[in-house]
Design a protein around this motif. Sequence first.
Motif, PDB file in Angstrom:
ATOM      1  N   MET A   1     -22.899  10.534 -24.751  1.00 46.59           N
ATOM      2  CA  MET A   1     -24.206  11.167 -24.600  1.00 46.59           C
ATOM      3  C   MET A   1     -24.149  12.187 -23.463  1.00 46.59           C
ATOM      4  N   PRO A   2     -24.940  13.277 -23.546  1.00 50.14           N
ATOM      5  CA  PRO A   2     -24.974  14.248 -22.434  1.00 50.14           C
ATOM      6  C   PRO A   2     -25.494  13.572 -21.165  1.00 50.14           C
ATOM      7  N   ARG A   3     -24.930  13.955 -20.027  1.00 52.29           N
ATOM      8  CA  ARG A   3     -25.320  13.338 -18.764  1.00 52.29           C
ATOM      9  C   ARG A   3     -25.901  14.383 -17.822  1.00 52.29           C
ATOM     10  N   ARG A   4     -27.103  14.135 -17.351  1.00 51.26           N
ATOM     11  CA  ARG A   4     -27.747  15.016 -16.382  1.00 51.26           C
ATOM     12  C   ARG A   4     -27.686  14.434 -14.975  1.00 51.26           C
ATOM     13  N   HIS A   5     -27.526  13.125 -14.884  1.00 50.58           N
ATOM     14  CA  HIS A   5     -27.661  12.452 -13.591  1.00 50.58           C
ATOM     15  C   HIS A   5     -26.407  11.726 -13.129  1.00 50.58           C
ATOM     16  N   VAL A   6     -25.506  11.399 -14.048  1.00 49.38           N
ATOM     17  CA  VAL A   6     -24.332  10.584 -13.717  1.00 49.38           C
ATOM     18  C   VAL A   6     -23.078  11.437 -13.836  1.00 49.38           C
ATOM     19  N   TYR A   7     -22.162  11.294 -12.906  1.00 51.86           N
ATOM     20  CA  TYR A   7     -20.929  12.076 -12.912  1.00 51.86           C
ATOM     21  C   TYR A   7     -19.764  11.217 -12.423  1.00 51.86           C
ATOM     22  N   GLY A   8     -18.567  11.620 -12.838  1.00 60.57           N
ATOM     23  CA  GLY A   8     -17.374  10.894 -12.405  1.00 60.57           C
ATOM     24  C   GLY A   8     -16.959   9.838 -13.408  1.00 60.57           C
ATOM     25  N   PRO A   9     -16.191   8.834 -12.909  1.00 54.87           N
ATOM     26  CA  PRO A   9     -15.911   8.529 -11.507  1.00 54.87           C
ATOM     27  C   PRO A   9     -15.085   9.617 -10.802  1.00 54.87           C
ATOM     28  N   VAL A  10     -15.426   9.827  -9.522  1.00 50.36           N
ATOM     29  CA  VAL A  10     -14.690  10.749  -8.682  1.00 50.36           C
ATOM     30  C   VAL A  10     -13.857   9.944  -7.689  1.00 50.36           C
ATOM     31  N   LEU A  11     -12.822  10.573  -7.175  1.00 45.72           N
ATOM     32  CA  LEU A  11     -11.969   9.932  -6.184  1.00 45.72           C
ATOM     33  C   LEU A  11     -12.580  10.125  -4.799  1.00 45.72           C
ATOM     34  N   SER A  12     -12.919   9.044  -4.173  1.00 48.00           N
ATOM     35  CA  SER A  12     -13.552   9.088  -2.859  1.00 48.00           C
ATOM     36  C   SER A  12     -12.591   8.565  -1.805  1.00 48.00           C
ATOM     37  N   ARG A  13     -12.517   9.258  -0.679  1.00 48.80           N
ATOM     38  CA  ARG A  13     -11.673   8.798   0.420  1.00 48.80           C
ATOM     39  C   ARG A  13     -12.172   7.486   0.995  1.00 48.80           C
ATOM     40  N   ARG A  14     -13.453   7.182   0.787  1.00 49.36           N
ATOM     41  CA  ARG A  14     -14.041   5.986   1.395  1.00 49.36           C
ATOM     42  C   ARG A  14     -14.242   4.837   0.417  1.00 49.36           C
TER      43      ARG A  14
END
Length: 309
Positions: A1-14
């Motif tokens: 489904m198209p996403r307007r609010h959710v992204y990733g998962p991204v790689l976070s240093r923390r």
Amino acid sequence: MPRRHVYGPVLSRRFGLSLGIDLLPGKVCSYDCGYCQIGPTTELTMARQPFAPPAEILAEVADALAQGPLPDVITLAGRGEPTLYRELEELLAGLRRLSSLPIALITNGSLLGDPEVARQIRTVDLLVPSLDAGDEETFRRVNRPHPGLSFDQMVAGLRGIVASHPGEIRLEVMLCAGLNDDDVSLAHLARLLDGLPVARIEINTPVRPVAARGIQPCSPARLEEARRRFGDRAVVLGSYTGRAATAAAPRELESDLRELLGRHPSRATELGQALGVTDATLQPLLAELQQRGELVAEPRGEAIYYRIP
């Protein structure tokens, strides 16, 4: 489904692999920090609003979790200040029903003195407020807050939440060369931090392209000096060293790439790891989007960061 609010998962240093939730329609914030990787604030406000129905956001989260890869944490962050989202309590309750993953909230800390905000975010596992200044003058220079917000007001809210929040609290301190990394600024910050019993103090410096010209990262020597002054709880954030995403169900690569870069300017290696694709798959798409003027490659030191213009 198209996403307007959710992204990733991204790689976070923390946080490792972080599934991001953007609660706001754009750069809506109570600060206009020059170091922000998203760009200048388009709506400077302290007024909390609903912005989007919680059910709409939760449906996107459920879809992202079903498609994979499974993140390490769900993070409320995005393009603006997430505590401006008025429906936080309902959203957090919905996230608890969807998943047992830890929930992190990254905030500039400006609204933590609001009793309603403090009550709504009590179920957050990890609270990460920012503190970039130890006095009013530096606060105005670095964070460029809404005129209705004072340094003393911000600090009082931060002290209150540190004393009352049941989850883990880590403070992020963003240091910029020539802006708030001089000896006097560090001394003021160290004095204030000494009275805040948080689990960790994370020292950061801008490495991605930022909102204002002239904002530069600190030297390793200055970051180490800050760590020394801030004490045993302080760490200097380094590069991501956790696991990479793995390819899951087939996904629309261009759409996923736009979702990620719209909130999180990244290097090609970070994009490949976050999206679970090889460099051979990613590079032709990056080149095509640049040719169409829909993507910008911006040097930052020795690295190249990609962002949506």
